[in-house]
Scaffold this motif. Structure first.
Motif, PDB file in Angstrom:
ATOM      1  N   SER A  88      45.719 -25.255  43.242  1.00 22.63           N
ATOM      2  CA  SER A  88      46.694 -25.967  44.074  1.00 22.63           C
ATOM      3  C   SER A  88      47.875 -25.092  44.474  1.00 22.63           C
ATOM      4  O   SER A  88      48.678 -25.495  45.330  1.00 22.63           O
ATOM      5  N   ALA A 131      41.850 -34.636  41.658  1.00 23.44           N
ATOM      6  CA  ALA A 131      41.370 -34.389  43.015  1.00 23.44           C
ATOM      7  C   ALA A 131      40.062 -33.592  43.010  1.00 23.44           C
ATOM      8  O   ALA A 131      39.080 -33.979  43.652  1.00 23.44           O
ATOM      9  N   HIS A 135      35.928 -34.254  43.878  1.00 25.59           N
ATOM     10  CA  HIS A 135      35.250 -33.296  44.760  1.00 25.59           C
ATOM     11  C   HIS A 135      33.982 -32.760  44.090  1.00 25.59           C
ATOM     12  O   HIS A 135      32.940 -32.625  44.736  1.00 25.59           O
ATOM     13  N   GLY A 151      45.341 -32.067  47.463  1.00 27.46           N
ATOM     14  CA  GLY A 151      45.032 -33.110  46.491  1.00 27.46           C
ATOM     15  C   GLY A 151      46.284 -33.618  45.802  1.00 27.46           C
ATOM     16  O   GLY A 151      46.434 -34.822  45.551  1.00 27.46           O
ATOM     17  N   ALA A 224      38.529 -34.453  47.643  1.00 28.14           N
ATOM     18  CA  ALA A 224      39.653 -34.142  46.754  1.00 28.14           C
ATOM     19  C   ALA A 224      40.895 -34.924  47.166  1.00 28.14           C
ATOM     20  O   ALA A 224      41.679 -35.354  46.320  1.00 28.14           O
ATOM     21  N   HIS A 225      41.095 -35.097  48.471  1.00 29.95           N
ATOM     22  CA  HIS A 225      42.225 -35.895  48.940  1.00 29.95           C
ATOM     23  C   HIS A 225      42.137 -37.316  48.376  1.00 29.95           C
ATOM     24  O   HIS A 225      43.125 -37.872  47.887  1.00 29.95           O
ATOM     25  N   GLY A 228      42.904 -37.439  44.642  1.00 33.99           N
ATOM     26  CA  GLY A 228      44.330 -37.335  44.377  1.00 33.99           C
ATOM     27  C   GLY A 228      45.063 -38.626  44.700  1.00 33.99           C
ATOM     28  O   GLY A 228      45.916 -39.071  43.932  1.00 33.99           O
TER      29      GLY A 228
END
Length: 243
Positions: A88, A131, A135, A151, A224-225, A228
């Motif tokens: 990240s 996140a 995924h 994320g 992943a979005h 999160g």
């Protein structure tokens, strides 16, 4: 983005205070400012200072790769342990970084003001891990490089959706962190929260089908979005010191 009707007297007073007080548009918490500068510094070093071979080593050791978890962990480096968080802090381009910074200013600032930097650090780490966990469910064993704070930004959005709207449905820009946190039932019946979340999910599903992305769905870790956002929305109360 939110809901109801008459605010309680304290909230009404705060809303009135917002109307009377003109705060700076970018009055960011100092801790969040440091995080943003840290992200910029990392990308600047990777882009302008580090050699391509060093940058490849950084990606190999700190980006997230679903393929790591399809192999015995004892037979590889410890990157599997920290990469669910360290990815990240890396970004694929300046455009990618600036996009994330923009949304982090919008949604990370109220979250930071509300929970403080110690809780924010934990929230960042766990939302980043949540996140890429989702995924990985969709891309198990694949050699896909995942980088970026999207994320975490989605986690901020999910968490902020629980409190940035006053019961009247308004957003108090500088004082949103003082609002009462909505319960699940209140949030799910709040028109502003539902519209905000609905548009957010629709946009990400369309990205998943390859729309809005020149490189196609594979260029954006949209799963992943969602991971999160769900983490932030469902678990924000664990980090929130306010009732």
């Amino acid at each position: 983005m939110e809901r109801d009707q008459a605010a309680t007297p304290p909230e009404a007073e705060r809303e009135g205070a917002v109307q009377r007080t003109h705060e700076p548009a970018f009055n960011l918490p100092a801790g969040l400012t440091c995080i943003l500068l840290f992200l910029v510094a990392i990308h600047a070093l990777r882009t302008y200072v580090f050699s391509s071979s060093l940058d490849q080593d950084i990606i190999l050791n700190f980006a997230f790769l679903p393929a790591r978890y399809d192999h015995p962990l004892a037979e590889q480096s410890l990157a599997w342990l920290w990469s669910p968080v360290t990815y990240s802090f890396l970004h694929g381009s300046w455009e990618h970084l600036i996009f994330n910074i923009f949304w982090m200013v919008a949604f990370g600032a109220p979250v930071a003001r509300r929970i403080g930097m110690a809780r924010l650090a934990l929230f960042w780490a766990l939302s980043a891990a949540a996140a890429v966990a989702l995924h990985t469910v969709f891309h198990w064993g694949e050699m896909i490089v995942v980088v970026g704070a999207s994320g975490v930004v989605s986690g901020f959005m999910g968490g902020a959706a629980r409190f940035v709207f006053s019961p009247s449905g308004r957003i108090s820009r500088q004082f949103a962190h003082l609002n009462r946190r909505l319960s699940f039932s209140e949030a799910l019946s709040n028109r502003s929260v539902v519209v905000f979340s609905g548009i957010w999910f629709l946009t990400n599903f369309l990205v998943g089908f390859g729309m809005f992305t020149p490189g196609g769905a594979d260029s954006v870790a949209w799963e992943a979005h969602i991971g999160g956002f769900l983490f932030g929305f469902l678990l924000f109360a664990l980090f929130d010191p306010r009732d």
